[in-house]
Design a protein around this motif. Structure first.
Motif, PDB file in Angstrom:
ATOM      1  N   HIS A  26      -6.461 -14.830 -22.583  1.00 18.42           N
ATOM      2  CA  HIS A  26      -5.739 -14.790 -21.136  1.00 18.42           C
ATOM      3  C   HIS A  26      -4.404 -15.842 -21.400  1.00 18.42           C
ATOM      4  O   HIS A  26      -4.637 -16.911 -22.072  1.00 18.42           O
ATOM      5  CB  HIS A  26      -6.477 -14.954 -20.028  1.00 18.42           C
ATOM      6  N   LYS A  27      -3.486 -15.458 -20.827  1.00 17.16           N
ATOM      7  CA  LYS A  27      -2.065 -16.353 -20.873  1.00 17.16           C
ATOM      8  C   LYS A  27      -2.456 -17.666 -20.421  1.00 17.16           C
ATOM      9  O   LYS A  27      -1.643 -18.723 -20.662  1.00 17.16           O
ATOM     10  CB  LYS A  27      -0.994 -15.778 -20.032  1.00 17.16           C
ATOM     11  N   ASN A  28      -3.346 -17.976 -19.668  1.00 15.99           N
ATOM     12  CA  ASN A  28      -3.497 -19.313 -18.967  1.00 15.99           C
ATOM     13  C   ASN A  28      -4.757 -20.075 -19.842  1.00 15.99           C
ATOM     14  O   ASN A  28      -5.152 -20.964 -19.461  1.00 15.99           O
ATOM     15  CB  ASN A  28      -4.099 -19.238 -17.686  1.00 15.99           C
ATOM     16  N   HIS A  29      -5.171 -19.454 -20.850  1.00 18.84           N
ATOM     17  CA  HIS A  29      -6.359 -20.112 -21.658  1.00 18.84           C
ATOM     18  C   HIS A  29      -5.714 -21.187 -22.374  1.00 18.84           C
ATOM     19  O   HIS A  29      -4.383 -21.245 -22.909  1.00 18.84           O
ATOM     20  CB  HIS A  29      -6.773 -19.120 -22.635  1.00 18.84           C
ATOM     21  N   PRO A  30      -6.409 -22.360 -22.760  1.00 14.67           N
ATOM     22  CA  PRO A  30      -5.901 -23.444 -23.648  1.00 14.67           C
ATOM     23  C   PRO A  30      -5.447 -23.073 -24.919  1.00 14.67           C
ATOM     24  O   PRO A  30      -4.428 -23.579 -25.494  1.00 14.67           O
ATOM     25  CB  PRO A  30      -7.100 -24.444 -23.842  1.00 14.67           C
TER      26      PRO A  30
ATOM     27  N   GLN B 231     -16.352 -19.553 -25.912  1.00 13.03           N
ATOM     28  CA  GLN B 231     -17.165 -18.636 -25.467  1.00 13.03           C
ATOM     29  C   GLN B 231     -16.540 -17.155 -25.809  1.00 13.03           C
ATOM     30  O   GLN B 231     -15.313 -16.972 -25.756  1.00 13.03           O
ATOM     31  CB  GLN B 231     -17.487 -18.558 -23.924  1.00 13.03           C
ATOM     32  N   PHE B 232     -17.298 -16.254 -26.265  1.00 21.21           N
ATOM     33  CA  PHE B 232     -16.816 -14.912 -26.666  1.00 21.21           C
ATOM     34  C   PHE B 232     -17.377 -13.830 -25.991  1.00 21.21           C
ATOM     35  O   PHE B 232     -18.328 -13.827 -25.361  1.00 21.21           O
ATOM     36  CB  PHE B 232     -17.362 -14.533 -28.136  1.00 21.21           C
ATOM     37  N   ILE B 233     -16.530 -12.818 -25.877  1.00 18.00           N
ATOM     38  CA  ILE B 233     -16.774 -11.563 -25.450  1.00 18.00           C
ATOM     39  C   ILE B 233     -17.085 -10.487 -26.545  1.00 18.00           C
ATOM     40  O   ILE B 233     -16.150 -10.368 -27.037  1.00 18.00           O
ATOM     41  CB  ILE B 233     -15.853 -10.953 -24.125  1.00 18.00           C
ATOM     42  N   ILE B 234     -17.986  -9.837 -26.602  1.00 19.72           N
ATOM     43  CA  ILE B 234     -18.306  -8.914 -27.920  1.00 19.72           C
ATOM     44  C   ILE B 234     -18.696  -7.510 -27.324  1.00 19.72           C
ATOM     45  O   ILE B 234     -19.162  -7.343 -26.402  1.00 19.72           O
ATOM     46  CB  ILE B 234     -19.508  -9.388 -28.777  1.00 19.72           C
ATOM     47  N   ARG B 235     -18.499  -6.605 -28.426  1.00 21.56           N
ATOM     48  CA  ARG B 235     -18.778  -5.192 -28.391  1.00 21.56           C
ATOM     49  C   ARG B 235     -20.287  -5.107 -28.412  1.00 21.56           C
ATOM     50  O   ARG B 235     -20.864  -5.749 -29.048  1.00 21.56           O
ATOM     51  CB  ARG B 235     -17.810  -4.281 -29.071  1.00 21.56           C
ATOM     52  N   GLU B 236     -20.786  -4.059 -28.318  1.00 24.41           N
ATOM     53  CA  GLU B 236     -22.283  -3.675 -28.588  1.00 24.41           C
ATOM     54  C   GLU B 236     -22.306  -3.307 -29.983  1.00 24.41           C
ATOM     55  O   GLU B 236     -21.512  -2.901 -30.767  1.00 24.41           O
ATOM     56  CB  GLU B 236     -22.818  -2.382 -27.718  1.00 24.41           C
ATOM     57  N   GLN B 237     -23.688  -3.474 -30.470  1.00 25.95           N
ATOM     58  CA  GLN B 237     -24.142  -3.177 -31.462  1.00 25.95           C
ATOM     59  C   GLN B 237     -23.773  -1.386 -31.986  1.00 25.95           C
ATOM     60  O   GLN B 237     -24.029  -0.740 -31.114  1.00 25.95           O
ATOM     61  CB  GLN B 237     -25.566  -3.104 -32.059  1.00 25.95           C
ATOM     62  N   GLY B 238     -23.302  -1.039 -33.040  1.00 24.37           N
ATOM     63  CA  GLY B 238     -22.837   0.652 -33.032  1.00 24.37           C
ATOM     64  C   GLY B 238     -21.369   0.695 -32.771  1.00 24.37           C
ATOM     65  O   GLY B 238     -20.923   1.759 -33.274  1.00 24.37           O
ATOM     66  N   SER B 239     -20.769  -0.228 -32.344  1.00 23.80           N
ATOM     67  CA  SER B 239     -19.354  -0.232 -32.142  1.00 23.80           C
ATOM     68  C   SER B 239     -18.593  -0.392 -33.360  1.00 23.80           C
ATOM     69  O   SER B 239     -18.876  -1.495 -34.238  1.00 23.80           O
ATOM     70  CB  SER B 239     -19.028  -1.283 -31.105  1.00 23.80           C
TER      71      SER B 239
ATOM     72  N   ILE C 261     -12.952 -15.550 -24.881  1.00 20.43           N
ATOM     73  CA  ILE C 261     -11.979 -14.963 -25.949  1.00 20.43           C
ATOM     74  C   ILE C 261     -12.518 -13.705 -26.501  1.00 20.43           C
ATOM     75  O   ILE C 261     -13.807 -13.663 -26.603  1.00 20.43           O
ATOM     76  CB  ILE C 261     -11.302 -15.963 -26.862  1.00 20.43           C
ATOM     77  N   ALA C 262     -12.015 -12.840 -27.328  1.00 22.13           N
ATOM     78  CA  ALA C 262     -12.730 -11.602 -27.770  1.00 22.13           C
ATOM     79  C   ALA C 262     -11.547 -11.014 -28.886  1.00 22.13           C
ATOM     80  O   ALA C 262     -10.339 -11.336 -29.012  1.00 22.13           O
ATOM     81  CB  ALA C 262     -12.723 -10.552 -26.690  1.00 22.13           C
ATOM     82  N   PHE C 263     -12.265 -10.107 -29.695  1.00 21.56           N
ATOM     83  CA  PHE C 263     -11.427  -9.352 -30.851  1.00 21.56           C
ATOM     84  C   PHE C 263     -11.324  -8.139 -30.362  1.00 21.56           C
ATOM     85  O   PHE C 263     -12.216  -7.583 -29.736  1.00 21.56           O
ATOM     86  CB  PHE C 263     -12.442  -9.406 -31.969  1.00 21.56           C
ATOM     87  N   LEU C 264      -9.719  -7.636 -30.448  1.00 24.94           N
ATOM     88  CA  LEU C 264      -9.527  -6.485 -29.935  1.00 24.94           C
ATOM     89  C   LEU C 264      -8.625  -5.621 -30.782  1.00 24.94           C
ATOM     90  O   LEU C 264      -7.905  -6.473 -31.658  1.00 24.94           O
ATOM     91  CB  LEU C 264      -8.862  -6.457 -28.643  1.00 24.94           C
TER      92      LEU C 264
ATOM     93  N   GLU D 271       0.401 -11.004 -20.399  1.00 21.29           N
ATOM     94  CA  GLU D 271      -0.816 -11.316 -19.910  1.00 21.29           C
ATOM     95  C   GLU D 271      -1.861 -11.716 -20.956  1.00 21.29           C
ATOM     96  O   GLU D 271      -2.751 -12.592 -20.572  1.00 21.29           O
ATOM     97  CB  GLU D 271      -1.473 -10.017 -19.196  1.00 21.29           C
ATOM     98  N   LEU D 272      -1.797 -11.248 -22.013  1.00 16.13           N
ATOM     99  CA  LEU D 272      -2.815 -11.678 -23.117  1.00 16.13           C
ATOM    100  C   LEU D 272      -2.078 -12.210 -24.244  1.00 16.13           C
ATOM    101  O   LEU D 272      -0.752 -11.806 -24.592  1.00 16.13           O
ATOM    102  CB  LEU D 272      -3.529 -10.623 -23.716  1.00 16.13           C
ATOM    103  N   ARG D 273      -2.488 -13.115 -25.152  1.00 17.96           N
ATOM    104  CA  ARG D 273      -1.766 -13.784 -26.259  1.00 17.96           C
ATOM    105  C   ARG D 273      -2.788 -13.558 -27.502  1.00 17.96           C
ATOM    106  O   ARG D 273      -4.028 -13.578 -27.281  1.00 17.96           O
ATOM    107  CB  ARG D 273      -1.628 -15.178 -25.863  1.00 17.96           C
TER     108      ARG D 273
END
Length: 297
Positions: free
Chosen positions: A170-174, A190-198, A240-243, A256-258
């Motif tokens: 996010h734009k406000n993340h350090p 901290q990470f957000i990840i997708r499910e197995q099979g993705s 944070i996340a991989f997209l 909004e995102l960086r």
């Protein structure tokens, strides 16, 4: 032109439900039962067995299903070829697309295809890459577009378009004002990840190994099942996340995102058009040619 009883049987066999088949085919459940019984009488074999509240195919049912799928596919091909002689294009194409592609890639392709071939009916199934490959193997779809490539010998893969997977916050993340971070710093966040099979998850897992990391080494805040959920979560989180770069163009434009660059790591992949080996379906071939042309204009 095909025997409607075979269409009824095929729908029941794939859904394993008389009521769902009736709903899908817009006929009554007693009519579904009647058609199935006629086939059972014709072949002097029971096609389904009831197991509690569920039904299962018998050996005879599985045998008939295999032949029915071949027959229905031949009818679709015949209809297409005969209509082509009249400069018409009719038929049905069951498509599957993995989540990222369904949300951000395929819509303009389908819209353009419908403008050109208005009488070809399109149906789209969405799931992760593993689910779309399974649907293809089970012949629920004839053509898929997926984010990864397995080693299944039944599937033919054709390179479609390139994609890049990037780390975003996010734009406000350090990290938003940081141009690049060292891979050793990743386990600090901290990470957000997708499910197995993705497909995205598979590519990220593989790429992390090239820099000596595993997904298990990263602190996982939450696992989510689609890109839109991840983007929404990022807006209210310090994770944070991989997209896919295809999925965040609007958010990057709006600021909004960086993107966070990772030193020594570039994650690229192909999206693939997939069909069963030996495909002879002319509508599948037409869609593949159209999709390839669309992204090479």
């Amino acid at each position: 032109m095909s025997d409607f009883r075979l269409t009824v049987f095929h729908t029941v066999a794939k859904r394993l439900s008389f009521s769902k088949a009736a709903e899908e085919l817009y006929i009554s459940q007693p009519a579904i039962t009647k058609h199935v019984r006629e086939l059972e009488q014709q072949y002097n074999n029971k096609l389904f067995e009831r197991k509690g509240n569920k039904i299962e195919l018998t050996l005879a049912g599985e045998t008939l299903l295999n032949h029915t799928e071949i027959i229905l596919n031949m009818y679709r091909s015949m209809d297409f070829d005969m209509n082509s002689l009249l400069q018409k294009h009719k038929g049905l194409l069951n498509l599957g697309a993995s989540t990222t592609i369904s949300q951000y890639i395929i819509a303009p392709i389908l819209a353009g295809f419908k403008r050109k071939f208005n009488e070809i009916e399109l149906k789209l199934l969405t799931g992760n890459t593993e689910q779309i490959e399974s649907a293809l193997i089970d012949k629920e779809i004839e053509l898929g577009i997926v984010e990864g490539r397995s080693k299944n010998q039944e599937i033919s893969y054709t390179d479609f378009i390139k994609d890049e997977i990037v780390l975003v916050c996010h734009k406000n993340h350090p990290l938003a004002k940081t141009s690049e971070i060292d891979p050793s710093a990743l386990p600090s966040y901290q990470f957000i990840i997708r499910e197995q099979g993705s497909g995205t998850r598979q590519v990220v897992d593989h790429s992390l190994k090239t820099i000596g990391l595993r997904t298990a080494d990263l602190p996982i805040e939450i696992q989510l099942g689609n890109t839109e959920s991840i983007k929404s979560y990022l807006m209210h989180s310090s994770a944070i996340a991989f997209l896919s770069i295809h999925s965040i163009s609007q958010e990057l434009l709006n600021g909004e995102l960086r993107i966070i660059e990772i030193k020594g790591l570039s994650i690229t992949r192909n999206f693939y058009l997939i069909h069963l080996q030996g495909n002879q379906n002319p509508i599948v071939n037409k869609m593949m040619r159209f999709a390839m042309l669309h992204y090479n204009l």
